[in-house]
Design a protein around this motif. Structure first.
Motif, PDB file in Angstrom:
ATOM      1  N   GLU A 148      47.970 106.853  21.482  1.00 36.90           N
ATOM      2  CA  GLU A 148      47.688 108.285  21.394  1.00 36.90           C
ATOM      3  C   GLU A 148      46.267 108.514  20.899  1.00 36.90           C
ATOM      4  N   GLY A 149      45.633 109.522  21.474  1.00 36.06           N
ATOM      5  CA  GLY A 149      44.286 109.888  21.049  1.00 36.06           C
ATOM      6  C   GLY A 149      43.188 109.018  21.623  1.00 36.06           C
ATOM      7  N   THR A 150      43.557 108.008  22.418  1.00 33.88           N
ATOM      8  CA  THR A 150      42.563 107.121  23.027  1.00 33.88           C
ATOM      9  C   THR A 150      42.092 107.696  24.349  1.00 33.88           C
ATOM     10  N   ASP A 151      40.780 107.748  24.564  1.00 36.55           N
ATOM     11  CA  ASP A 151      40.272 108.196  25.851  1.00 36.55           C
ATOM     12  C   ASP A 151      40.750 107.258  26.956  1.00 36.55           C
ATOM     13  N   ALA A 152      41.243 107.831  28.046  1.00 39.36           N
ATOM     14  CA  ALA A 152      41.679 107.037  29.199  1.00 39.36           C
ATOM     15  C   ALA A 152      40.511 106.935  30.172  1.00 39.36           C
ATOM     16  N   ILE A 153      39.855 105.797  30.170  1.00 39.21           N
ATOM     17  CA  ILE A 153      38.656 105.614  30.995  1.00 39.21           C
ATOM     18  C   ILE A 153      38.967 104.656  32.134  1.00 39.21           C
ATOM     19  N   SER A 154      38.829 105.145  33.344  1.00 38.29           N
ATOM     20  CA  SER A 154      38.972 104.301  34.531  1.00 38.29           C
ATOM     21  C   SER A 154      37.581 103.861  34.957  1.00 38.29           C
ATOM     22  N   PRO A 155      37.303 102.565  34.993  1.00 40.84           N
ATOM     23  CA  PRO A 155      35.972 102.112  35.414  1.00 40.84           C
ATOM     24  C   PRO A 155      35.661 102.559  36.842  1.00 40.84           C
ATOM     25  N   ALA A 156      34.378 102.625  37.159  1.00 42.01           N
ATOM     26  CA  ALA A 156      33.994 102.991  38.528  1.00 42.01           C
ATOM     27  C   ALA A 156      34.532 101.970  39.539  1.00 42.01           C
ATOM     28  N   PRO A 157      34.309 100.666  39.333  1.00 37.70           N
ATOM     29  CA  PRO A 157      34.922  99.680  40.234  1.00 37.70           C
ATOM     30  C   PRO A 157      36.183  99.100  39.610  1.00 37.70           C
ATOM     31  N   HIS A 158      37.038  98.528  40.444  1.00 35.02           N
ATOM     32  CA  HIS A 158      38.058  97.610  39.937  1.00 35.02           C
ATOM     33  C   HIS A 158      37.283  96.340  39.574  1.00 35.02           C
ATOM     34  N   HIS A 159      37.414  95.892  38.368  1.00 33.70           N
ATOM     35  CA  HIS A 159      36.589  94.753  37.958  1.00 33.70           C
ATOM     36  C   HIS A 159      37.065  93.423  38.528  1.00 33.70           C
ATOM     37  N   ASP A 160      38.094  93.466  39.379  1.00 30.66           N
ATOM     38  CA  ASP A 160      38.478  92.261  40.114  1.00 30.66           C
ATOM     39  C   ASP A 160      38.291  92.447  41.614  1.00 30.66           C
ATOM     40  N   ILE A 161      37.585  93.523  42.015  1.00 29.52           N
ATOM     41  CA  ILE A 161      37.370  93.782  43.441  1.00 29.52           C
ATOM     42  C   ILE A 161      35.892  94.097  43.697  1.00 29.52           C
ATOM     43  N   TYR A 162      35.215  93.173  44.354  1.00 24.58           N
ATOM     44  CA  TYR A 162      33.811  93.374  44.728  1.00 24.58           C
ATOM     45  C   TYR A 162      33.571  93.008  46.187  1.00 24.58           C
ATOM     46  N   SER A 163      34.644  92.842  46.944  1.00 15.75           N
ATOM     47  CA  SER A 163      34.522  92.508  48.365  1.00 15.75           C
ATOM     48  C   SER A 163      35.851  92.790  49.045  1.00 15.75           C
ATOM     49  N   ILE A 164      35.845  92.769  50.370  1.00 23.46           N
ATOM     50  CA  ILE A 164      37.088  92.930  51.118  1.00 23.46           C
ATOM     51  C   ILE A 164      38.046  91.789  50.805  1.00 23.46           C
ATOM     52  N   GLU A 165      37.491  90.594  50.576  1.00 25.83           N
ATOM     53  CA  GLU A 165      38.344  89.451  50.231  1.00 25.83           C
ATOM     54  C   GLU A 165      39.059  89.683  48.902  1.00 25.83           C
ATOM     55  N   ASP A 166      38.338  90.269  47.926  1.00 26.43           N
ATOM     56  CA  ASP A 166      38.966  90.591  46.642  1.00 26.43           C
ATOM     57  C   ASP A 166      40.053  91.650  46.817  1.00 26.43           C
ATOM     58  N   LEU A 167      39.761  92.651  47.643  1.00 20.19           N
ATOM     59  CA  LEU A 167      40.765  93.689  47.910  1.00 20.19           C
ATOM     60  C   LEU A 167      41.996  93.068  48.555  1.00 20.19           C
ATOM     61  N   ARG A 168      41.779  92.178  49.492  1.00 22.13           N
ATOM     62  CA  ARG A 168      42.889  91.504  50.169  1.00 22.13           C
ATOM     63  C   ARG A 168      43.777  90.779  49.158  1.00 22.13           C
ATOM     64  N   GLN A 169      43.149  90.174  48.157  1.00 26.79           N
ATOM     65  CA  GLN A 169      43.925  89.449  47.154  1.00 26.79           C
ATOM     66  C   GLN A 169      44.842  90.387  46.378  1.00 26.79           C
ATOM     67  N   LEU A 170      44.334  91.589  46.017  1.00 31.81           N
ATOM     68  CA  LEU A 170      45.186  92.546  45.299  1.00 31.81           C
ATOM     69  C   LEU A 170      46.281  93.086  46.214  1.00 31.81           C
ATOM     70  N   VAL A 171      45.927  93.377  47.472  1.00 30.63           N
ATOM     71  CA  VAL A 171      46.938  93.865  48.421  1.00 30.63           C
ATOM     72  C   VAL A 171      48.108  92.892  48.491  1.00 30.63           C
ATOM     73  N   TYR A 172      47.800  91.612  48.642  1.00 27.61           N
ATOM     74  CA  TYR A 172      48.880  90.637  48.789  1.00 27.61           C
ATOM     75  C   TYR A 172      49.545  90.302  47.458  1.00 27.61           C
ATOM     76  N   SER A 173      48.837  90.473  46.356  1.00 31.47           N
ATOM     77  CA  SER A 173      49.489  90.316  45.053  1.00 31.47           C
ATOM     78  C   SER A 173      50.561  91.382  44.866  1.00 31.47           C
ATOM     79  N   LEU A 174      50.241  92.616  45.265  1.00 36.64           N
ATOM     80  CA  LEU A 174      51.219  93.704  45.149  1.00 36.64           C
ATOM     81  C   LEU A 174      52.379  93.515  46.119  1.00 36.64           C
ATOM     82  N   LYS A 175      52.078  93.027  47.316  1.00 35.95           N
ATOM     83  CA  LYS A 175      53.155  92.758  48.268  1.00 35.95           C
ATOM     84  C   LYS A 175      54.057  91.639  47.752  1.00 35.95           C
ATOM     85  N   GLU A 176      53.436  90.605  47.209  1.00 33.24           N
ATOM     86  CA  GLU A 176      54.212  89.490  46.668  1.00 33.24           C
ATOM     87  C   GLU A 176      55.090  89.961  45.512  1.00 33.24           C
ATOM     88  N   ALA A 177      54.519  90.815  44.647  1.00 33.81           N
ATOM     89  CA  ALA A 177      55.258  91.297  43.479  1.00 33.81           C
ATOM     90  C   ALA A 177      56.464  92.133  43.872  1.00 33.81           C
TER      91      ALA A 177
END
Length: 501
Positions: free
Chosen positions: A271-300
């Motif tokens: 409570e009382g903590t600012d909710a700050i969403s970074p500009a980038p996902h800090h694990d996504i800097y390319s389409i390949e990185d995005l692909r990894q998250l897409v399939y991580s969510l599908k796997e999960a």
């Protein structure tokens, strides 16, 4: 303001002949505009606090109030208008970044209003939606590239995970915290009754709304607020938010004052903590990185749920969408520059991004040219205002549309554009209990259902007039559109002919 006096933006006009000093306006205004002057027995107004939300006007039993724009003007000209001068004064006084809400208000082209729909006449007669079958259902998700048969010769009809909608509309992402519990409840109930989906936004999903999971899109944003196994399992689809139309290229920031009680618990931050969403996902800097998250969510989620990737409409959006389509995403959501939001830096909101109409047409054509259009469905968002906008978006290539601001208007929003203050007098963009309870979620749900049912009927009428009996036949059918007052380049990007051709 360091000696600089600015007149209030709005005047509160009170009829002394009608006003009974009942003090309803005082009780209804969360901004402290109205007060009772006991020694004179009259109501007075502090107009510097007025945001023109119209709450007092709506509830005044004597109809003694109206709010008008103050006609006192600074010495402005075509280059230095009133708003620009006021903004400089504000920043000179505060040293802070200007925040705004509810979409870009600048007088830039609204292409929906420059596109007309064709109609059938004789050789391809129109269809009467009241007497003939008309299909508004859509299925969002990856489609097979070709018809295939099994060893027994029978068609293989197994599809990747799909979202089924009774009409080509979803309620767009609005997080719990940016809007109230009652607003979320209204959206969840309405989506369930309508047979469509609503989006949690990046604030997680309140435990009370898990029963609506079959009609919920759960969002994974850069801050990962409220993301856990049960959250992912509950939703009908998962959306990775890479960008937002109102603020492309930047993150989000919700003040700690809003992170209280259930909002704190749902977002899984103190409570009382600012909710700050970074500009980038800090694990996504390319389409390949995005692909990894897409399939991580599908796997999960054991490959049972489609994954949406939401991106803002920017100048190279066609190339971006091409990469996203190859990342394994099932659906791409494109959010145009007029998209609403609870709070965005004014300069970003008003100057970054491109119109959804041009972005959508460019993406659809690029994916078709590359032969991968069937790999993804497209959702278009960013100021979809009516059933006509939906039909035009479908003809430009969308499979469905995200609707947010129109849904809030149905709940009672008056577009006073002060969501960032947390003092929404209509109980929508607030967490203050006394304000939240002003929005009846059951009545709000009823109004949302009424709005969407009206739109569905209008969509059927518009399709019928075009001689089209299904959304599938309308998707990407740009032959049914004509432009008025557009340049040749604009017509080329939209892929439509000028009226009269």
């Amino acid at each position: 303001m360091n000696g600089i006096y600015m007149t209030p933006e709005f005047d509160v006009i009170r009829s002394d002949a009608r006003c009974t000093a009942c003090r309803v306006c005082q009780r209804q205004c969360a901004n402290g505009v109205h007060s009772f002057l006991a020694e004179k027995g009259v109501m007075v107004s502090d107009e510097t606090k007025c945001v023109n939300c119209q709450r007092c006007v709506s509830f005044c039993p004597a109809r003694a109030l109206k709010i008008v724009r103050n006609d006192n003007r600074l010495r402005e000209n075509a280059n230095w208008d009133q708003d620009t001068i006021r903004e400089i004064y504000k920043q000179a006084n505060s040293g802070g970044v200007l925040l705004s809400s509810m979409g870009n208000p600048k007088p830039l082209p609204v292409y929906w209003d420059k596109i007309l729909i064709n109609a059938s006449q004789v050789t391809n007669p129109p269809i009467d939606p009241l007497r003939e079958p008309m299909e508004t259902r859509v299925f969002l998700g990856k489609k097979p590239e070709k018809v295939t048969r099994g060893a027994d010769g029978n068609l293989i009809t197994t599809l990747p995970p799909q979202i089924e909608l009774t009409m080509p509309v979803l309620f767009s992402a609005m997080s719990y915290g940016s809007i109230s519990y009652n607003a979320h409840a209204a959206l969840a109930k309405a989506a369930t009754e309508l047979g469509i989906l609503y989006n949690t936004g990046e604030g997680g999903l309140h435990e009370d709304f898990y029963p609506y999971g079959a009609h919920t899109v759960v969002q994974v944003a850069s801050g990962r607020f409220g993301v856990h196994e049960k959250y992912l399992e509950t939703g009908a689809a998962i959306e990775i938010k890479m960008g937002q139309g109102a603020k492309p290229g930047i993150g989000g920031h919700m003040a700690g004052a809003e992170i209280v009680g259930d909002v704190s618990r749902t977002r899984m931050i103190p409570e009382g903590t600012d909710a700050i969403s970074p500009a980038p996902h800090h694990d996504i800097y390319s389409i390949e990185d995005l692909r990894q998250l897409v399939y991580s969510l599908k796997e999960a989620t054991r490959y049972r749920k489609p994954v949406i990737v939401k991106v803002a409409a920017v100048h190279n959006i066609a190339a971006i969408a091409s990469g996203v389509a190859r990342s394994g995403a099932d659906i791409i959501a494109i959010d145009g520059f007029r998209g609403g939001t609870g709070a965005a830096p004014t300069r970003i909101r008003d100057n970054v991004g491109i119109p959804i109409e041009l972005a959508l047409a460019a993406v659809d054509q690029r994916l078709r040219d590359e032969g991968i259009r069937g790999r993804v469905s497209l959702i278009a968002g960013g100021s979809i205002r009516s059933a006509a906008d939906v039909v035009k978006a479908l003809a430009l290539g969308a499979d469905a549309c995200y609707v947010a601001t129109a849904a809030l208007l149905a709940l009672g929003c008056h577009l006073c554009r002060t969501c960032q203050s947390g003092k929404c007098n209509w109980g929508i963009a607030t967490q203050e209990p006394e304000l939240v309870k002003r929005l009846d979620p059951d009545r709000g749900s009823e109004r949302l259902v009424n709005l969407m049912n009206a739109w569905r009927h209008e969509i059927m009428e518009l399709m019928g007039g075009m001689g089209i009996n299904s959304v599938e036949a309308l998707r990407g059918n740009r032959l049914m559109l004509r432009g008025v007052g557009l340049t040749q380049k604009e017509l080329e990007i939209l892929g439509i002919s000028h009226a009269g051709e």
